[in-house]
Each structure stands twice: as C-alpha cells, then as structure tokens.
Design a protein around this motif. Structure first.
Motif, PDB file in Angstrom:
ATOM      1  N   PHE A  33      40.664  26.577  36.031  1.00 43.65           N
ATOM      2  CA  PHE A  33      39.655  27.401  36.863  1.00 43.65           C
ATOM      3  C   PHE A  33      39.905  26.918  38.321  1.00 43.65           C
ATOM      4  O   PHE A  33      39.220  27.729  39.361  1.00 43.65           O
ATOM      5  CB  PHE A  33      38.296  27.074  36.465  1.00 43.65           C
ATOM      6  CG  PHE A  33      38.105  27.709  35.151  1.00 43.65           C
ATOM      7  CD1 PHE A  33      37.824  29.095  35.093  1.00 43.65           C
ATOM      8  CD2 PHE A  33      38.072  27.021  33.956  1.00 43.65           C
ATOM      9  CE1 PHE A  33      37.828  29.606  33.785  1.00 43.65           C
ATOM     10  CE2 PHE A  33      37.625  27.316  32.686  1.00 43.65           C
ATOM     11  CZ  PHE A  33      37.631  28.864  32.643  1.00 43.65           C
ATOM     12  N   ARG A  36      41.505  28.659  41.083  1.00 45.60           N
ATOM     13  CA  ARG A  36      41.174  30.056  41.388  1.00 45.60           C
ATOM     14  C   ARG A  36      40.300  30.094  42.720  1.00 45.60           C
ATOM     15  O   ARG A  36      40.020  31.195  43.079  1.00 45.60           O
ATOM     16  CB  ARG A  36      40.472  30.639  40.177  1.00 45.60           C
ATOM     17  CG  ARG A  36      41.048  30.643  38.867  1.00 45.60           C
ATOM     18  CD  ARG A  36      42.216  31.537  39.056  1.00 45.60           C
ATOM     19  NE  ARG A  36      43.214  31.546  37.772  1.00 45.60           N
ATOM     20  CZ  ARG A  36      43.121  32.571  36.762  1.00 45.60           C
ATOM     21  NH1 ARG A  36      42.294  33.486  37.103  1.00 45.60           N
ATOM     22  NH2 ARG A  36      43.998  32.542  35.872  1.00 45.60           N
ATOM     23  N   ARG A 175      32.328  33.829  45.801  1.00 48.76           N
ATOM     24  CA  ARG A 175      33.116  34.137  44.861  1.00 48.76           C
ATOM     25  C   ARG A 175      32.786  32.770  44.049  1.00 48.76           C
ATOM     26  O   ARG A 175      32.821  31.684  44.481  1.00 48.76           O
ATOM     27  CB  ARG A 175      34.624  34.144  45.250  1.00 48.76           C
ATOM     28  CG  ARG A 175      35.324  34.381  43.995  1.00 48.76           C
ATOM     29  CD  ARG A 175      36.888  34.518  44.236  1.00 48.76           C
ATOM     30  NE  ARG A 175      37.870  34.617  42.994  1.00 48.76           N
ATOM     31  CZ  ARG A 175      37.901  35.699  42.110  1.00 48.76           C
ATOM     32  NH1 ARG A 175      37.283  36.914  42.502  1.00 48.76           N
ATOM     33  NH2 ARG A 175      38.829  35.700  41.237  1.00 48.76           N
ATOM     34  N   THR A 177      33.216  31.190  39.583  1.00 44.34           N
ATOM     35  CA  THR A 177      33.628  31.212  38.174  1.00 44.34           C
ATOM     36  C   THR A 177      32.481  31.518  37.347  1.00 44.34           C
ATOM     37  O   THR A 177      31.573  30.597  37.552  1.00 44.34           O
ATOM     38  CB  THR A 177      34.380  29.999  37.816  1.00 44.34           C
ATOM     39  OG1 THR A 177      35.573  29.781  38.748  1.00 44.34           O
ATOM     40  CG2 THR A 177      34.745  29.987  36.332  1.00 44.34           C
ATOM     41  N   ASN A 198      34.241  41.317  37.761  1.00 46.86           N
ATOM     42  CA  ASN A 198      35.217  40.688  37.671  1.00 46.86           C
ATOM     43  C   ASN A 198      36.062  40.910  39.049  1.00 46.86           C
ATOM     44  O   ASN A 198      36.920  39.920  39.262  1.00 46.86           O
ATOM     45  CB  ASN A 198      36.036  40.965  36.487  1.00 46.86           C
ATOM     46  CG  ASN A 198      37.278  39.761  36.126  1.00 46.86           C
ATOM     47  OD1 ASN A 198      36.899  38.820  36.335  1.00 46.86           O
ATOM     48  ND2 ASN A 198      38.462  40.384  35.945  1.00 46.86           N
ATOM     49  N   HIS A 201      34.060  38.118  41.371  1.00 50.58           N
ATOM     50  CA  HIS A 201      34.056  36.726  40.726  1.00 50.58           C
ATOM     51  C   HIS A 201      34.933  36.709  39.683  1.00 50.58           C
ATOM     52  O   HIS A 201      36.063  37.696  39.537  1.00 50.58           O
ATOM     53  CB  HIS A 201      32.821  36.622  40.119  1.00 50.58           C
ATOM     54  CG  HIS A 201      31.651  36.577  41.091  1.00 50.58           C
ATOM     55  ND1 HIS A 201      31.433  35.909  42.167  1.00 50.58           N
ATOM     56  CD2 HIS A 201      30.645  37.718  41.255  1.00 50.58           C
ATOM     57  CE1 HIS A 201      30.383  36.114  42.748  1.00 50.58           C
ATOM     58  NE2 HIS A 201      29.753  37.311  42.261  1.00 50.58           N
ATOM     59  N   ASP A 202      35.394  35.499  39.371  1.00 50.95           N
ATOM     60  CA  ASP A 202      36.471  35.212  38.267  1.00 50.95           C
ATOM     61  C   ASP A 202      35.500  34.945  36.941  1.00 50.95           C
ATOM     62  O   ASP A 202      34.896  33.958  36.623  1.00 50.95           O
ATOM     63  CB  ASP A 202      37.060  33.589  38.582  1.00 50.95           C
ATOM     64  CG  ASP A 202      38.029  33.376  37.269  1.00 50.95           C
ATOM     65  OD1 ASP A 202      38.348  34.315  36.689  1.00 50.95           O
ATOM     66  OD2 ASP A 202      38.547  32.442  37.298  1.00 50.95           O
ATOM     67  N   ARG A 288      44.986  30.466  30.519  1.00 55.11           N
ATOM     68  CA  ARG A 288      44.723  30.621  32.054  1.00 55.11           C
ATOM     69  C   ARG A 288      45.541  30.003  32.886  1.00 55.11           C
ATOM     70  O   ARG A 288      45.469  30.006  34.114  1.00 55.11           O
ATOM     71  CB  ARG A 288      43.247  30.719  32.327  1.00 55.11           C
ATOM     72  CG  ARG A 288      42.252  31.562  31.746  1.00 55.11           C
ATOM     73  CD  ARG A 288      41.034  31.341  31.976  1.00 55.11           C
ATOM     74  NE  ARG A 288      40.495  30.903  33.271  1.00 55.11           N
ATOM     75  CZ  ARG A 288      39.872  32.033  33.938  1.00 55.11           C
ATOM     76  NH1 ARG A 288      39.665  32.900  33.585  1.00 55.11           N
ATOM     77  NH2 ARG A 288      39.848  31.896  35.526  1.00 55.11           N
TER      78      ARG A 288
END
Length: 289
Positions: A33, A36, A175, A177, A198, A201-202, A288
């Motif tokens: 994460f 990102r 933005r 997670t 999505n 955001h993640d 991921r």
C-alpha cells in the motif's frame, strides 16, 4: 456486553494485532500500500526508459524537449476502514461471530498503518451512515476504534454498501487507501459506487462470512431468523431440493460479487470465521506487490 468483558476483548485483540502487525505484516503492508501514495516532486529531462505517461506536456512545450514528472512516495497515507455494523454481523455458528472477526482484521490493519506513520479513520454503516471517526494516529485512537467495533449499537439493521462508498467518495478529499469490510449481504446494487470510489481512492474489499452461510445442513424443519429484516422463515432442510437451491443461491451471489470487484478493479479477499485471517491478509498483500 458488559464493560469488563468489552475491555478484556479489546485487550486480547490489541495484543494479537500488535504482534501480527509488528512481526508479520509491517513489511507486507508497506509493499502493498505504501507505494500507492505518490506525490509530485519535480520535473526533469526525459531519459530512455521513462514511462511516457509521466511526460509533463506543458513543460515539454515550453522548452521544446521532453520533460517528465518525478514523484516521490508520500511519508504518510490516510487509511479508511468502511465497516459494516448491520445486524447480520452478529451471526456466528462457531466460537467467533462475524463482528469479532471484523474487529480482529480491522485492528491488524490499523496497527500496521500506524507502524508506517499512517492516519486511520472509520466509517460505520448499515443502510445509512452510523458514525464517522476522522483519521488520526496513535494507539489510543486505535483502541477507541476497536471498542466501537465491538460495542457499537447501530440505529438501523439493514445494509446499503453504496451509501458508505458515496459518503467516502464525497467526504474524503485526498486520495486514501480504503478497506471495505462486510459480509456483502446487500440486496442493493453497489457496483457503480464501487467503481467511482476506486477511481478516486485505492479501495480493497474484505468479505467476512460464516461458513454455515454457505450451505444448509439436513436437520429437518428449521426456523431461520433474518436479523436485518427481523423476520422468521420456516425451512425444510431435510429437502434435498431446498438445500440445492440454497447452495445455488450462495454460489450465484458470490460469483456476482466477484464480478463486481473485477469490473471495478477492486482487489478483494474472502475470509470465513473458521479461516485463519492472517493467511488471507498475507495473500491479499502479496497479490498487490
């Protein structure tokens, strides 16, 4: 739940979650994460091998030669937990109900987040937004979140996932997670809201379900209570046709959920209350990387 029992549960979850996040998840979480969250830093001249999508066309036009944007990893991310607190979360056919499993998963994610200097906030939802906890850092903040998950009494009993997704999309400007944690027992269409959320955001989906939900055992005539509608239904579980129809319904519902995630490009994992959620989360993190 009495106060002493609640505090004992919170303490137990804290000890387990802190150990997992420190010894197992810290590196995996960072890899899955942290990268990102990228912030624009500067521009430099294009070099062979640079991603063409990073070209800054305004600067390129000004100097008549290609320049690319340089990004650096943000030191801090905002993590949001979207937690389903509808009445179906109180169901459990084993020693652990879905709500307890959700609390353990949320606590592990929260402690992993603060070890990476991230802020964490929560949206509790049913068929409406029940409570919003703004993102903050620190152990006390996480313990407050765990207490709320275990002891929160919602004002409503149903489930509308799209409500929570729209609330986050509109309310969280930067933005982030986001982990959407639910059993996804929802008769409303949330695919569009999932896709929009999505994009901004993640978003990651974590389904928590009870293994007994996947099948009907042959135990004769059985009264089934739906906690969200507060209705009782009598089912003849000795009927093979009834058991097969239920199994077909469950399989179709799971397939529809998976399609919604794939079409929205949302990473997901399903965790049974009989499963080891540690393995499930590690699998999610590793896919991921």
């Amino acid at each position: 739940m009495e106060t002493s029992e609640l505090l004992q549960k919170v303490r137990h979850i804290e000890i387990k979650a802190r150990g997992l996040s420190r010894n197992i998840f810290a590196g995996e979480y960072h890899s899955a994460f942290k990268g990102r969250g990228m912030a624009f830093s500067e521009v430099r001249e294009y070099q062979y091998g640079d991603d063409l999508r990073d070209i800054d066309w305004n600067v390129t036009a000004r100097y008549n030669r290609p320049y690319v944007k340089v990004f650096e990893e943000e030191r801090e991310l905002t993590v949001m937990l979207l937690i389903d607190v509808s009445e179906s979360q109180s169901f459990g056919s084993t020693s652990i109900v879905k709500r307890d499993m959700v609390a353990q998963i949320a606590a592990t994610l929260a402690f992993s987040a603060i070890q990476n200097n991230d802020k964490i906030g929560v949206i509790f939802f049913t068929d409406k937004i029940e409570k919003f906890i703004p993102p903050k850092k620190g152990r006390k903040h996480i313990l407050f979140i765990i207490r709320e998950i275990l002891g929160f009494t919602p004002g409503s009993s149903g489930t509308e996932i799209d409500q929570a997704l729209r609330y986050m999309t509109n309310g969280i400007k930067k933005r982030c997670t986001a982990f959407l944690i639910s059993d996804f027992i929802d008769s409303h269409d949330y695919k569009h809201a999932l896709r929009i959320a999505n994009r901004k955001h993640d978003l990651v989906a974590i389904q928590v379900y009870d293994a007994l939900s996947t099948r009907l055992e042959s135990v004769g005539l059985m009264k089934v209570h739906d906690p969200e509608s507060d209705k009782d239904t009598w089912i003849d579980t000795s009927s093979k046709k009834t058991r097969e129809q239920y199994r077909t319904w469950w399989t179709r519902r799971q397939a529809e959920m998976d399609v919604a995630f794939k079409q929205s490009r949302v990473d997901s994992v399903s965790v049974s209350t009989e499963d080891d959620y540690v393995k499930s989360l590690l699998q999610l993190f590793q896919q991921r990387r």
